[in-house]
Design a protein around this motif. Sequence first.
Motif, PDB file in Angstrom:
ATOM      1  N   ALA A 129       0.839  -1.200   0.000  1.00  0.00           N
ATOM      2  CA  ALA A 129       0.000   0.000   0.000  1.00  0.00           C
ATOM      3  C   ALA A 129       0.874   1.250   0.000  1.00  0.00           C
ATOM      4  O   ALA A 129       1.820   1.361   0.786  1.00  0.00           O
ATOM      5  CB  ALA A 129      -0.927  -0.011   1.209  1.00  0.00           C
ATOM      6  N   GLY A 130       0.571   2.192  -0.897  1.00  0.00           N
ATOM      7  CA  GLY A 130       1.312   3.450  -0.956  1.00  0.00           C
ATOM      8  C   GLY A 130       2.692   3.344  -1.562  1.00  0.00           C
ATOM      9  O   GLY A 130       3.466   4.305  -1.520  1.00  0.00           O
ATOM     10  N   ASP A 131       3.028   2.195  -2.152  1.00  0.00           N
ATOM     11  CA  ASP A 131       4.385   1.994  -2.657  1.00  0.00           C
ATOM     12  C   ASP A 131       4.588   2.607  -4.034  1.00  0.00           C
ATOM     13  O   ASP A 131       5.495   3.408  -4.242  1.00  0.00           O
ATOM     14  CB  ASP A 131       4.691   0.494  -2.706  1.00  0.00           C
ATOM     15  N   LYS A 132       3.741   2.235  -5.002  1.00  0.00           N
ATOM     16  CA  LYS A 132       3.961   2.689  -6.385  1.00  0.00           C
ATOM     17  C   LYS A 132       2.678   3.258  -6.982  1.00  0.00           C
ATOM     18  O   LYS A 132       1.584   2.748  -6.781  1.00  0.00           O
ATOM     19  CB  LYS A 132       4.444   1.533  -7.271  1.00  0.00           C
TER      20      LYS A 132
ATOM     21  N   GLY B 185      -0.832   0.747  -7.222  1.00  0.00           N
ATOM     22  CA  GLY B 185      -0.622  -0.678  -7.425  1.00  0.00           C
ATOM     23  C   GLY B 185      -1.380  -1.562  -6.469  1.00  0.00           C
ATOM     24  O   GLY B 185      -1.909  -2.601  -6.857  1.00  0.00           O
ATOM     25  N   SER B 186      -1.483  -1.178  -5.206  1.00  0.00           N
ATOM     26  CA  SER B 186      -2.110  -2.047  -4.209  1.00  0.00           C
ATOM     27  C   SER B 186      -3.633  -2.010  -4.278  1.00  0.00           C
ATOM     28  O   SER B 186      -4.287  -3.032  -4.379  1.00  0.00           O
ATOM     29  CB  SER B 186      -1.651  -1.654  -2.803  1.00  0.00           C
ATOM     30  N   SER B 187      -4.214  -0.804  -4.239  1.00  0.00           N
ATOM     31  CA  SER B 187      -5.671  -0.663  -4.167  1.00  0.00           C
ATOM     32  C   SER B 187      -6.333  -0.596  -5.538  1.00  0.00           C
ATOM     33  O   SER B 187      -7.549  -0.733  -5.643  1.00  0.00           O
ATOM     34  CB  SER B 187      -6.023   0.612  -3.388  1.00  0.00           C
ATOM     35  N   GLN B 188      -5.531  -0.350  -6.589  1.00  0.00           N
ATOM     36  CA  GLN B 188      -6.058  -0.119  -7.943  1.00  0.00           C
ATOM     37  C   GLN B 188      -6.917   1.149  -8.018  1.00  0.00           C
ATOM     38  O   GLN B 188      -7.704   1.322  -8.955  1.00  0.00           O
ATOM     39  CB  GLN B 188      -6.875  -1.332  -8.429  1.00  0.00           C
ATOM     40  N   TYR B 189      -6.748   2.047  -7.042  1.00  0.00           N
ATOM     41  CA  TYR B 189      -7.486   3.316  -7.039  1.00  0.00           C
ATOM     42  C   TYR B 189      -6.973   4.148  -8.207  1.00  0.00           C
ATOM     43  O   TYR B 189      -5.770   4.412  -8.324  1.00  0.00           O
ATOM     44  CB  TYR B 189      -7.256   4.024  -5.703  1.00  0.00           C
ATOM     45  N   THR B 190      -7.881   4.593  -9.061  1.00  0.00           N
ATOM     46  CA  THR B 190      -7.497   5.173 -10.352  1.00  0.00           C
ATOM     47  C   THR B 190      -7.891   6.634 -10.468  1.00  0.00           C
ATOM     48  O   THR B 190      -8.962   7.048 -10.003  1.00  0.00           O
ATOM     49  CB  THR B 190      -8.156   4.381 -11.503  1.00  0.00           C
ATOM     50  N   TYR B 191      -7.005   7.427 -11.097  1.00  0.00           N
ATOM     51  CA  TYR B 191      -7.273   8.835 -11.390  1.00  0.00           C
ATOM     52  C   TYR B 191      -7.136   9.041 -12.895  1.00  0.00           C
ATOM     53  O   TYR B 191      -6.167   8.568 -13.508  1.00  0.00           O
ATOM     54  CB  TYR B 191      -6.299   9.737 -10.641  1.00  0.00           C
ATOM     55  N   VAL B 192      -8.088   9.739 -13.498  1.00  0.00           N
ATOM     56  CA  VAL B 192      -8.071   9.992 -14.944  1.00  0.00           C
ATOM     57  C   VAL B 192      -8.306  11.474 -15.187  1.00  0.00           C
ATOM     58  O   VAL B 192      -9.162  12.089 -14.539  1.00  0.00           O
ATOM     59  CB  VAL B 192      -9.164   9.178 -15.672  1.00  0.00           C
ATOM     60  N   GLU B 193      -7.538  12.052 -16.128  1.00  0.00           N
ATOM     61  CA  GLU B 193      -7.698  13.477 -16.451  1.00  0.00           C
ATOM     62  C   GLU B 193      -7.446  13.694 -17.940  1.00  0.00           C
ATOM     63  O   GLU B 193      -6.512  13.121 -18.509  1.00  0.00           O
ATOM     64  CB  GLU B 193      -6.725  14.324 -15.631  1.00  0.00           C
ATOM     65  N   ALA B 194      -8.267  14.524 -18.565  1.00  0.00           N
ATOM     66  CA  ALA B 194      -8.048  14.915 -19.959  1.00  0.00           C
ATOM     67  C   ALA B 194      -7.245  16.205 -19.980  1.00  0.00           C
ATOM     68  O   ALA B 194      -7.463  17.103 -19.153  1.00  0.00           O
ATOM     69  CB  ALA B 194      -9.388  15.118 -20.663  1.00  0.00           C
ATOM     70  N   CYS B 195      -6.299  16.304 -20.911  1.00  0.00           N
ATOM     71  CA  CYS B 195      -5.469  17.502 -21.018  1.00  0.00           C
ATOM     72  C   CYS B 195      -5.137  17.766 -22.486  1.00  0.00           C
ATOM     73  O   CYS B 195      -5.383  16.927 -23.352  1.00  0.00           O
ATOM     74  CB  CYS B 195      -4.191  17.372 -20.183  1.00  0.00           C
ATOM     75  N   GLU B 196      -4.561  18.925 -22.768  1.00  0.00           N
ATOM     76  CA  GLU B 196      -4.347  19.342 -24.159  1.00  0.00           C
ATOM     77  C   GLU B 196      -3.259  18.550 -24.869  1.00  0.00           C
ATOM     78  O   GLU B 196      -3.344  18.291 -26.064  1.00  0.00           O
ATOM     79  CB  GLU B 196      -4.021  20.834 -24.216  1.00  0.00           C
ATOM     80  N   SER B 197      -2.197  18.170 -24.145  1.00  0.00           N
ATOM     81  CA  SER B 197      -1.065  17.527 -24.820  1.00  0.00           C
ATOM     82  C   SER B 197      -0.337  16.591 -23.871  1.00  0.00           C
ATOM     83  O   SER B 197      -0.673  16.497 -22.691  1.00  0.00           O
ATOM     84  CB  SER B 197      -0.088  18.582 -25.338  1.00  0.00           C
ATOM     85  N   GLN B 198       0.672  15.898 -24.414  1.00  0.00           N
ATOM     86  CA  GLN B 198       1.534  15.049 -23.589  1.00  0.00           C
ATOM     87  C   GLN B 198       2.860  15.745 -23.268  1.00  0.00           C
ATOM     88  O   GLN B 198       3.822  15.092 -22.869  1.00  0.00           O
ATOM     89  CB  GLN B 198       1.821  13.733 -24.305  1.00  0.00           C
ATOM     90  N   ASN B 199       2.924  17.067 -23.441  1.00  0.00           N
ATOM     91  CA  ASN B 199       4.188  17.740 -23.166  1.00  0.00           C
ATOM     92  C   ASN B 199       4.478  17.751 -21.663  1.00  0.00           C
ATOM     93  O   ASN B 199       3.634  17.433 -20.835  1.00  0.00           O
ATOM     94  CB  ASN B 199       4.217  19.154 -23.758  1.00  0.00           C
TER      95      ASN B 199
ATOM     96  N   GLU C 290       5.752   6.117  -2.664  1.00  0.00           N
ATOM     97  CA  GLU C 290       7.211   5.975  -2.619  1.00  0.00           C
ATOM     98  C   GLU C 290       7.827   6.190  -4.000  1.00  0.00           C
ATOM     99  O   GLU C 290       8.931   6.700  -4.129  1.00  0.00           O
ATOM    100  CB  GLU C 290       7.582   4.573  -2.120  1.00  0.00           C
ATOM    101  N   ALA C 291       7.118   5.775  -5.059  1.00  0.00           N
ATOM    102  CA  ALA C 291       7.678   5.879  -6.403  1.00  0.00           C
ATOM    103  C   ALA C 291       6.589   6.138  -7.427  1.00  0.00           C
ATOM    104  O   ALA C 291       5.471   5.636  -7.315  1.00  0.00           O
ATOM    105  CB  ALA C 291       8.428   4.597  -6.768  1.00  0.00           C
TER     106      ALA C 291
END
Length: 229
Positions: A140-143, A174-188, A208-209
């Motif tokens: 939990a909280g590692d990656k 990695g542990s909880s599979q808690y997911t965040y998603v965001e739309a943005c203008e570019s990959q810069n 941690e990482a």
Amino acid sequence: MANTQIDMRKIKQIFKLYSEGISKRKISLVTGLSRNTITKYIDFFKRYQLTNYEVSAMTLEELNNLFKTDQKDKSPQLLTLETYFPYFDKELRKTGVTKELLWQEYYAKHPDGYKISQFRYWYREWAKEVSPVMHFTHKAGDKLFIDFTGKKLSIVDRHTGEIQDLEVFVCVLGSSQYTYVEACESQNKEDFMACIENALWFYGGVPEALVPDNLRAAVTKSSRYEPKV
């Protein structure tokens, strides 16, 4: 298949020699196996539409799993469906391809074939045999794993009607599979850093990482051993 299971290394040798144009008679002399046995294994690979490269890349365990189930116990209907699975497996790795689309393609050619629920079931069973998944245990909280999706989203300006494509940033703990998603203008780099900052505020903490995939904003030079991050 042959009544006695032969060594998987020898099966690879059979198909390699056959793919190089060696006759079954010569393969029989080289391997010490009967031509009937060689024919059965070659026909098996043909039925699954496997190339020499794909067979060579398979582990001995994966190859053994292919032969584990007695083909005589399977109906002709199921054997026909299974010939499509290697192709479906490759197609599902492409953006926008779904099992339902592949089922429609199969069912259009075989209207007396399996309905979609059975199609999904037999594909899962096949995938478990030939594509074993490695299980990872995360603390939990590692990656926090971060990447941009391959497929963009589109929005329409309500005033001008102009269509704009947006990148989609995704990260998952990695542990909880808690997911965040965001739309943005570019990959810069600027948008990438802003998305990460927003994600950390969303999670309410810092792992941690941060583990990026091979995305341009994070990895400037790809390398198995010394990537530039």
